[in-house]
Write an enzyme that holds these catalytic residues in place. Structure first.
Site, PDB file in Angstrom:
ATOM      1  N   ASP A 110       0.881  -1.218   0.031  1.00 26.20           N
ATOM      2  CA  ASP A 110      -0.003  -0.024  -0.110  1.00 26.20           C
ATOM      3  C   ASP A 110       0.835   1.248   0.008  1.00 26.20           C
ATOM      4  OD1 ASP A 110      -2.734   1.423   0.298  1.00 26.20           O
ATOM      5  OD2 ASP A 110      -1.689   1.958   2.251  1.00 26.20           O
ATOM      6  N   GLU A 165       0.930  -0.479  -5.275  1.00 30.02           N
ATOM      7  CA  GLU A 165       0.117   0.715  -5.414  1.00 30.02           C
ATOM      8  C   GLU A 165       0.824   1.895  -5.714  1.00 30.02           C
ATOM      9  OE1 GLU A 165      -3.202   3.459  -3.495  1.00 30.02           O
ATOM     10  OE2 GLU A 165      -1.759   2.674  -2.263  1.00 30.02           O
TER      11      GLU A 165
END
Length: 725
Positions: free
Chosen positions: A409, A462
């Protein structure tokens, strides 16, 4: 009777022990030589009397204190002697003295940890069942280099930090203690006294492998798992799998809000292993990606503010329950991916923030150590021990739970020192740039060693910027990720699809621009949870037009995604057109499947998954120019695009009409003569469409769109068709 009588003159070390301020309690307690005589000294704040073993000699209390001593003389004393004691409530206890044990953690372990290279440090730090000299107990170890004293506190010692003060292992900053007699299931934390400020903190275990159900935060001593894995065939196939050339269609799930039971409670991992896995299998997805199930205190953080990097959240069951879930997925040929958050952590006082009274895991300077947008702290990647903590967490999930990959993330926030900061609110690197050099080194190391040690697993980024070579090997200067979310494509396509059809011709470049960079990285095409929260509305309600057009647009969007180069990711609920925005606090609106439009959309996604996995041309060269060729990207006025998807021995033709106007006798160039059969039509009545389309189209020797042959087809409104020769 908790403190020494000030009138007595006795060793200041004893006062430090009773005040819980001694940095080395093992030098005072246990068996020692005093004036050339053996002496056993214990400190038991809740004891009325103490004997050396049951029915053994009584130890003498030092007057006015809770210290007990015994001079055994020539008496033979066991190396690890038992203590039989009666507490103030009259209850009896029989314990082996924890201060009779020597150091446990080896110098080699400490050396690797200090270098940031101990991939399995989670097997050493934290709490672990252990047997020493045939005595069973629990070994505790924690890194707290700025502590004056660290103790284990728990339900076994009345949460009193005086009882089990730990041994300091010198410059390593690690503290340890072996407590005989403890078993799995004990609750515990670490009580830490900072040596500079004398601040007293009670912290949960950074390496804890199980925690209480929120809002409680104590760690739980876990048994060594005896789960019998059944996925050896899957793991063997995974090691040799060429995932670059295989289909990957990912169903992104938040376990707490996918479904709930009749009373609104969370489903257990084992229940989800039936309901969720059966559903994903029936839908044809190849992988499940879980929003973070690493333990976290706040439901509405969705798991992205993690406090337990080595523990599946107790919301859905035990670690073995989660193993069963993964094992079941593998038995159904479904991979499991985990959303993993090494970019930041929450400020909760019970967890990592200022862990030993100093900024230990985070940077001290908020210009480097705090994400102001998110109210979280940033890891100090320049510290080897911090990097080792994160690296070991990645290994933990891949090894202990057989996960098939991690989605990392917020990578962009790790790469840039000025990420989401004002001009005067960041500190340049040593070269004056905005690159976070330490974070870059960490990510490269993470990707290199995980790919080396766990071939077949994938690490996905990401990453929302144009940082180069995110998915290229580290030895070529890349970051080494397996894949990267294509955020630019996602934003362009959603922006385009939200336009009324009459205006789409003015935004045609948003349809085509992505192919200019589509093969610069290994891209995943994500329609994720981030697109259906915070007032953004559902995917269905982003679509313009009346109800029929909104569903037709969404069917068209999914047809584009599944035929476009790149692996696929779709967030739960989007597959059946949930109308409301995702709400983490309740289950999806499954009742809408009673309505034809929603049921038709679900069937479309199921068929697209099947088509994507069975038609090699749609996945073999997802990351290669060889897999894609434009037929026509210039039909701006009619908002139509057409392209070929190719494999080594297969060729498909995709035509997409982004207006609600059916196009009859639409001519399309084709590379070869023959009969082209329509194998998919998003306007089919099976999906509650208007059922406009084609059976077959026979080519004509009419050059068109730079091709020697062409076919004439009918294009359904707001729909895509796929033709195969």
């Amino acid at each position: 009777m908790n403190k020494p009588n000030p009138k007595n003159t006795f060793d200041s070390n004893l006062k430090k022990i009773s005040d819980a301020k001694h940095h080395d309690p093992f030098s005072v307690l246990g068996l020692h030589q005093q004036k050339n005589k053996p002496l056993i000294r214990v400190f038991l704040p809740y004891a009325e009397s103490v004997q050396l073993a049951e029915n053994g000699p009584e130890m003498q209390r030092l007057p006015g204190t809770d210290f007990f001593e015994y001079y055994p003389g020539d008496q033979q004393i066991a190396k690890h002697y038992p203590l039989y004691w009666i507490d103030k409530d009259g209850q009896s206890h029989l314990d082996v003295d924890p201060y009779s044990f020597g150091p446990v953690l080896t110098e080699f372990d400490r050396h690797l940890f200090a270098e940031g290279q101990h991939w399995h440090i989670y097997q050493k730090l934290g709490a672990h069942l252990l047997s020493i000299d045939d005595i069973d107990g629990v070994y505790f170890a924690v890194w707290a280099p700025n502590a004056q004293r660290v103790s284990v506190v728990g339900d076994f010692n009345r949460w009193d930090g005086r009882v089990h003060a730990m041994r300091s292992l010198g410059d390593s900053g690690i503290w340890e203690i072996f407590i005989p007699g403890l078993e799995a299931g004990c609750l515990y934390k670490f009580e830490i006294l900072n040596r500079h400020s004398q601040e007293l903190l009670v912290k949960t275990d950074p390496y804890g492998q199980q925690f209480e159900f929120r809002p409680q935060t104590a760690a739980i001593v876990t048994a060594e798992h005896n789960y019998q894995w059944q996925d050896e065939t899957w793991l063997n196939q995974r090691r040799n799998r060429q995932w670059l050339h295989e289909p990957m269609s990912i169903y992104e799930v938040h376990l707490g809000s996918w479904q709930r039971d009749a009373r609104g409670n969370f489903l257990n991992y084992r229940e989800l292993a039936v309901t969720l896995v059966d559903y994903v299998k029936a839908m044809g997805f190849t992988h499940i990606e879980l929003l973070p199930i690493t333990e976290h205190p706040l439901d509405i953080s969705w798991g992205y503010q993690t406090t337990g990097y080595f523990a599946p959240t107790s919301r859905y069951g035990t670690p073995d329950d989660f193993r069963f879930f993964v094992d079941t997925c593998h038995a159904q040929n479904i991979g499991v991916l985990l959303d993993w958050v090494p970019a930041h952590f929450p400020k909760d006082s019970f967890a990592l923030a200022r862990f030993d009274g100093t900024p230990l895991y985070e940077h001290a300077d908020p210009r480097k150590g705090e994400h102001r947008d998110w109210g979280t702290l940033i890891y100090n990647y320049s510290r080897n021990e911090v990097k080792n903590f994160l690296l070991s967490s990645a290994f933990f999930w891949l090894e202990e739970f057989h996960l098939d990959g991690l989605r990392v993330d917020a990578v962009a926030s790790m790469l840039y020192l000025d990420y989401s900061r004002e001009a005067n609110d960041w500190i340049p690197n040593i070269y004056g740039g905005n690159e976070n050099l330490e974070a870059i080194d960490f990510l490269r190391h993470l990707n290199a060693v995980t790919h080396q040690q766990h071939p077949g697993t994938v690490i996905m980024a990401e990453e929302s910027t144009s940082w180069p070579q995110v998915t290229r090997p580290t030895w070529t200067g890349g970051l080494g990720f397996s894949m990267k979310w294509n955020m630019g494509w996602m934003h362009d396509i959603l922006n385009y699809m939200q336009q009324q059809a009459i205006y789409r011709s003015y935004h045609h470049d948003q349809l085509t621009f992505g192919l200019l960079y589509a093969f610069s990285e290994n891209f995943i095409l994500p329609f994720s949870h981030d697109e259906v929260v915070h007032g953004k509305g559902s995917l269905l309600n982003k679509m313009p037009g009346d109800e029929w057009q909104r569903f037709a647009n969404l069917r068209l969007l999914y047809t584009l995604m599944f035929t476009y180069p790149g692996k696929k990711l779709l967030f739960m609920g989007c597959e059946f057109g949930q109308g409301t925005e995702w709400n983490v606090n309740r289950a999806l609106d499954w009742y809408v499947l009673d309505y034809p439009h929603h049921h038709g959309l679900l069937q479309l996604v199921k068929d697209l998954n099947k088509l994507y996995t069975e038609q090699v041309a749609l996945h073999e060269f997802d990351f290669d120019h060889a897999g894609f060729e434009w037929i026509d990207c210039h039909d701006v006025q009619q908002s139509i695009i057409s392209y070929r998807r190719k494999s080594a021995d297969q060729d498909l033709l995709v035509i997409l009409n982004f207006t609600p106007v059916p196009r009859e006798k639409y001519r399309v160039g084709v590379p070869n003569p023959g009969v082209y059969s329509e194998i998919f039509n998003s306007d089919s009545h099976y999906y509650n469409g208007s059922n406009t389309g084609n059976g077959q189209a026979v080519s004509e020797p009419v050059p068109w769109m730079s091709k020697p042959h062409s076919i004439v087809v009918t294009l359904p409104p707001l729909a895509g068709i796929i033709l195969k020769m």
